[in-house]
Enzyme design. Structure first.
Site, PDB file in Angstrom:
ATOM      1  N   GLY A   9      28.385  29.876  40.031  1.00 25.81           N
ATOM      2  CA  GLY A   9      27.923  31.204  40.426  1.00 25.81           C
ATOM      3  C   GLY A   9      26.568  31.536  39.823  1.00 25.81           C
ATOM      4  N   GLY A  12      24.435  34.702  40.939  1.00 22.45           N
ATOM      5  CA  GLY A  12      24.843  36.087  40.673  1.00 22.45           C
ATOM      6  C   GLY A  12      24.018  36.726  39.569  1.00 22.45           C
ATOM      7  N   ASP A  14      24.790  37.674  36.440  1.00 23.00           N
ATOM      8  CA  ASP A  14      24.908  37.068  35.113  1.00 23.00           C
ATOM      9  C   ASP A  14      24.401  35.638  35.120  1.00 23.00           C
ATOM     10  OD1 ASP A  14      26.086  39.435  34.620  1.00 23.00           O
ATOM     11  OD2 ASP A  14      28.054  38.650  34.070  1.00 23.00           O
ATOM     12  N   ASP A  60      31.771  24.359  46.282  1.00 16.30           N
ATOM     13  CA  ASP A  60      32.541  25.578  46.545  1.00 16.30           C
ATOM     14  C   ASP A  60      33.681  25.662  45.523  1.00 16.30           C
ATOM     15  OD1 ASP A  60      33.007  27.351  49.391  1.00 16.30           O
ATOM     16  OD2 ASP A  60      34.620  27.326  47.900  1.00 16.30           O
ATOM     17  N   ALA A  83      31.470  32.201  38.841  1.00 13.86           N
ATOM     18  CA  ALA A  83      31.616  32.379  40.293  1.00 13.86           C
ATOM     19  C   ALA A  83      32.887  33.162  40.605  1.00 13.86           C
ATOM     20  CB  ALA A  83      31.658  31.027  40.983  1.00 13.86           C
ATOM     21  N   ALA A  84      32.774  34.142  41.479  1.00 11.31           N
ATOM     22  CA  ALA A  84      33.946  34.948  41.857  1.00 11.31           C
ATOM     23  C   ALA A  84      33.559  35.934  42.949  1.00 11.31           C
ATOM     24  CB  ALA A  84      34.438  35.748  40.649  1.00 11.31           C
ATOM     25  N   SER A  86      33.323  39.449  43.024  1.00 12.94           N
ATOM     26  CA  SER A  86      33.291  40.305  41.834  1.00 12.94           C
ATOM     27  C   SER A  86      33.261  41.793  42.164  1.00 12.94           C
ATOM     28  CB  SER A  86      32.083  39.937  40.972  1.00 12.94           C
ATOM     29  OG  SER A  86      30.902  40.196  41.706  1.00 12.94           O
ATOM     30  N   THR A 129      37.432  40.137  32.475  1.00  8.27           N
ATOM     31  CA  THR A 129      36.869  41.464  32.731  1.00  8.27           C
ATOM     32  C   THR A 129      37.734  42.604  32.215  1.00  8.27           C
ATOM     33  OG1 THR A 129      36.455  43.040  34.530  1.00  8.27           O
ATOM     34  CG2 THR A 129      37.918  41.252  35.029  1.00  8.27           C
ATOM     35  N   GLU A 131      38.391  45.066  33.882  1.00  8.31           N
ATOM     36  CA  GLU A 131      39.241  45.513  34.997  1.00  8.31           C
ATOM     37  C   GLU A 131      40.691  45.089  34.783  1.00  8.31           C
ATOM     38  OE1 GLU A 131      38.976  47.164  38.233  1.00  8.31           O
ATOM     39  OE2 GLU A 131      37.354  48.088  37.111  1.00  8.31           O
ATOM     40  N   TYR A 157      41.188  42.190  42.778  1.00 12.98           N
ATOM     41  CA  TYR A 157      40.210  41.544  41.894  1.00 12.98           C
ATOM     42  C   TYR A 157      40.768  41.453  40.468  1.00 12.98           C
ATOM     43  CZ  TYR A 157      36.186  41.347  38.734  1.00 12.98           C
ATOM     44  OH  TYR A 157      35.328  41.029  37.706  1.00 12.98           O
ATOM     45  N   LYS A 161      41.701  38.111  38.349  1.00 13.82           N
ATOM     46  CA  LYS A 161      41.049  37.847  37.058  1.00 13.82           C
ATOM     47  C   LYS A 161      42.077  37.652  35.942  1.00 13.82           C
ATOM     48  CE  LYS A 161      36.481  37.788  37.404  1.00 13.82           C
ATOM     49  NZ  LYS A 161      35.667  36.663  36.910  1.00 13.82           N
TER      50      LYS A 161
HETATM   51  O1  G4F Z   1      29.973  49.671  40.109  1.00 13.54           O
HETATM   52  P1  G4F Z   1      31.374  49.455  40.491  1.00 13.54           P
HETATM   53  O2  G4F Z   1      31.624  48.892  41.841  1.00 13.54           O
HETATM   54  O3  G4F Z   1      32.007  48.572  39.331  1.00 13.54           O
HETATM   55  P2  G4F Z   1      33.521  48.315  38.834  1.00 13.54           P
HETATM   56  O4  G4F Z   1      34.488  48.597  39.893  1.00 13.54           O
HETATM   57  O5  G4F Z   1      33.696  49.072  37.570  1.00 13.54           O
HETATM   58  O6  G4F Z   1      33.503  46.756  38.557  1.00 13.54           O
HETATM   59  C1  G4F Z   1      32.428  46.105  37.885  1.00 13.54           C
HETATM   60  O7  G4F Z   1      32.696  46.024  36.511  1.00 13.54           O
HETATM   61  C2  G4F Z   1      33.832  45.205  36.163  1.00 13.54           C
HETATM   62  C3  G4F Z   1      33.957  45.223  34.651  1.00 13.54           C
HETATM   63  O8  G4F Z   1      34.686  46.346  34.260  1.00 13.54           O
HETATM   64  C4  G4F Z   1      33.640  43.792  36.692  1.00 13.54           C
HETATM   65  F1  G4F Z   1      34.705  43.046  36.378  1.00 13.54           F
HETATM   66  C5  G4F Z   1      33.448  43.839  38.189  1.00 13.54           C
HETATM   67  O9  G4F Z   1      33.202  42.526  38.666  1.00 13.54           O
HETATM   68  C6  G4F Z   1      32.256  44.720  38.500  1.00 13.54           C
HETATM   69  O10 G4F Z   1      31.113  44.108  37.964  1.00 13.54           O
HETATM   70  O11 G4F Z   1      32.175  50.841  40.401  1.00 13.54           O
HETATM   71  C7  G4F Z   1      32.183  51.626  39.231  1.00 13.54           C
HETATM   72  C8  G4F Z   1      32.831  52.954  39.517  1.00 13.54           C
HETATM   73  C9  G4F Z   1      34.196  52.884  40.202  1.00 13.54           C
HETATM   74  O12 G4F Z   1      35.045  53.819  39.594  1.00 13.54           O
HETATM   75  C10 G4F Z   1      33.917  53.312  41.637  1.00 13.54           C
HETATM   76  O13 G4F Z   1      35.020  53.927  42.302  1.00 13.54           O
HETATM   77  O14 G4F Z   1      31.990  53.677  40.425  1.00 13.54           O
HETATM   78  C11 G4F Z   1      32.809  54.302  41.411  1.00 13.54           C
HETATM   79  N1  G4F Z   1      31.996  54.557  42.594  1.00 13.54           N
HETATM   80  C12 G4F Z   1      31.710  55.800  43.106  1.00 13.54           C
HETATM   81  N2  G4F Z   1      30.965  55.689  44.197  1.00 13.54           N
HETATM   82  C13 G4F Z   1      31.399  53.648  43.380  1.00 13.54           C
HETATM   83  C14 G4F Z   1      30.746  54.359  44.397  1.00 13.54           C
HETATM   84  N3  G4F Z   1      31.352  52.299  43.288  1.00 13.54           N
HETATM   85  C15 G4F Z   1      30.633  51.629  44.234  1.00 13.54           C
HETATM   86  N4  G4F Z   1      30.557  50.272  44.147  1.00 13.54           N
HETATM   87  N5  G4F Z   1      29.983  52.296  45.269  1.00 13.54           N
HETATM   88  C16 G4F Z   1      30.012  53.653  45.386  1.00 13.54           C
HETATM   89  O15 G4F Z   1      29.439  54.243  46.314  1.00 13.54           O
END
Ligand code: G4F
Length: 345
Positions: A9, A12, A14, A60, A83-84, A86, A129, A131, A157, A161
Site C-alpha cells: 500500500g 496511500g 502513510d 494484489d 494496504a487496506a 481504509s 487502528t 477503530e 472495516y 482490522k
Molecule cells: O475522516 P473519517 O472518515 O475517519 P475515521 O472514520 O475516523 O477513520 C480514519 O481513522 C481511523 C483511525 O481511527 C483509521 F483506521 C481509518 O482507516 C481512517 O483513517 O471520519 C471521521 C469522523 C467520523 O465520525 C465521520 O462520521 O468524521 C465524521 N464525518 C462527518 N462528516 C465525516 C463526514 N467523515 C467523512 N469521511 N466524510 C464526511 O462528510
C-alpha cells in the site's frame, strides 16, 4: 549493506510518508501496488515521479502467489503492511471486499513471509487502528485507550482490522515471529485523501476562501477524534520495529476534538468567522461577514453505526520508544489549510 523494507500500500497516505522516511534512513525501499498497473499507466508514472526511490512491485493483497514471489525476490528485513480498504464509510458499502483486503490480506502477507522462509528474519508491522475500540458506553476511553483496552469495532472495516490484529498476535505467539501492531489513532495531513473528513474540510475551506466553491456538506459534526500528523506517526511505526522484543503500541496524541472544532479552526485559519444555526440535519454554518451559508448537513454522510469518541493514551510508546509528536492540533489544521490554499490558487 542497507536494510530492505517492503511496504504494502505504498501509494496511500502513510505509504508515501513512510517510504520517504525509510529512504532517508538509508533503506532500500520496495512498495506494492495493485496488479495490472502497467509501467505506462498514468497512476504508476505519478507514483514513480513522486517517489523515484521506491522500487514498485505489482502484487494484489488477495494474491498470495504474488506476495510470496515478492518476499522471495526481495528478501525484506522489514515488512510494513499498510494496504487496506481504509475508509470506514466505504466499508459499509463493500464489506466483503473489506474483509478480503483489510482482514484476510494480513494473513496472506504473514503466510507469504513464512512460505518464503523469512519468519525468523523479517520483521512484520501491521497497521492496526483505534477503530477497533468502538467508543461505546461500556468502554468509553476515560484518560485514553491503551494497549489493554477492550475492543468493540463498529464497522466492517473495524471488524476486519480486528482480525488483522489478532492474526498478527497469533503468528507472533505461534511461530516466534517479530510480528507487531501499531494501534494508530487518526493521523492526517497534506497527503490525506479527500474522502476523509479533515481533508474534505481543509480543501473546501481553501476553495470557499478562493471563491471556487460555495458550500461544504458534512455528516456527523459531534463525533470526536484524536487527530495527529501522519508524518509523526510513520516515525513511530519504524520505532515499533526496532525494539529488542516484539510488542504492540498505541500511537495517539492524548487529545480529542469534535469535527465541529476542526471546521471552526479551519475557517478561522482563512479569516472566516462562523455562526451556527438550527439543529440536527437542519444545522447550518454561515459566514458572519457575508451572510452566506457555507456548511450544511447531508445525511448521506452519516454511518449506519458511528464511533462517537476516540482518545488514545500514547504513554507506552512515549516511554518505551521515545516517540514524540512535532505537530499539535492547531498546527495540523493550519498545515492542511495552507497546503490546500496553495494547491488551489
Ligand atoms: O475522516 P473519517 O472518515 O475517519 P475515521 O472514520 O475516523 O477513520 C480514519 O481513522 C481511523 C483511525 O481511527 C483509521 F483506521 C481509518 O482507516 C481512517 O483513517 O471520519 C471521521 C469522523 C467520523 O465520525 C465521520 O462520521 O468524521 C465524521 N464525518 C462527518 N462528516 C465525516 C463526514 N467523515 C467523512 N469521511 N466524510 C464526511 O462528510
Amino acid at each position: 549493506m542497507s536494510k530492505k523494507a517492503l511496504i504494502t500500500g505504498v501509494a496511500g497516505q502513510d505509504g508515501g510518508h513512510l517510504a520517504k522516511l525509510l529512504h532517508e534512513k538509508g533503506y532500500e525501499v520496495y512498495g506494492t501496488l495493485r496488479g495490472q498497473l502497467e509501467a505506462s499507466h498514468p497512476r504508476y508514472q505519478a507514483i514513480k515521479e513522486e517517489m523515484p526511490y521506491v522500487n514498485i512491485v505489482l502484487a494484489d493483497m488477495t494474491d498470495i502467489s504474488a506476495l510470496t514471489r515478492a518476499m522471495i525476490e526481495i528478501q525484506p528485513d522489514e515488512v510494513y503492511n499498510l494496504a487496506a480498504i481504509s475508509h470506514v464509510g466505504y466499508s459499509f458499502r463493500d464489506p466483503l471486499l473489506t474483509a478480503d483486503l483489510t482482514g484476510k490480506g494480513v494473513l496472506n502477507v504473514l503466510e507469504a513471509i513464512r512460505l518464503a522462509g523469512l519468519e525468523k528474519t523479517a520483521r512484520f508491522y501491521q497497521a492496526s487502528t483505534s477503530e477497533m475500540f468502538g467508543g461505546l458506553d461500556y468502554n468509553r476511553p476515560g484518560d485514553g485507550y491503551t494497549e489493554d483496552s477492550p475492543f468493540h469495532p463498529r464497522s466492517p472495516y473495524g471488524v476486519a482490522k480486528l482480525y488483522g490484529y489478532w492474526i498478527t498476535k497469533n503468528y507472533r505467539e505461534s511461530y516466534g515471529m517479530y510480528a507487531v501492531s501499531g494501534i494508530l489513532f487518526n493521523h492526517e495531513g497534506e497527503r490525506r485523501g479527500p474522502e476523509f473528513v479533515t481533508r474534505k474540510i481543509s480543501k473546501a475551506v481553501a476553495r470557499i476562501k478562493l471563491g471556487k466553491q460555495e458550500l461544504l456538506e458534512l455528516g456527523n459534526l459531534d463525533s470526536k477524534r484524536d487527530w495527529g500528523y501522519a508524518g509523526d506517526y510513520v516515525e513511530g511505526m519504524w520505532r515499533i520495529l526496532q525494539q529488542d522484543n516484539p510488542n504492540d503500541y498505541v500511537l495517539a496524541t492524548g487529545e480529542t476534538h469534535t469535527i465541529r472544532e476542526f471546521v471552526e479552526l479551519a475557517f478561522k485559519e482563512v479569516g472566516i468567522e462562523l455562526s451556527w444555526d438550527g439543529e440536527g440535519v437542519n444545522e447550518t454554518a454561515t459566514d458572519v461577514a457575508t451572510g452566506k451559508v457555507v456548511l450544511r448537513i447531508n445525511p448521506e454522510f452519516f454511518r449506519p453505526a458511528e464511533v462517537d469518541i476516540l482518545l488514545g493514551n500514547p504513554s507506552k510508546a512515549e516511554t518505551e520508544l521515545g516517540w514524540e509528536r512535532k505537530v499539535d492540533f492547531p498546527g495540523l489544521v493550519k498545515l492542511m489549510v495552507e497546503h490546500d490554499l496553495a494547491d488551489n490558487s
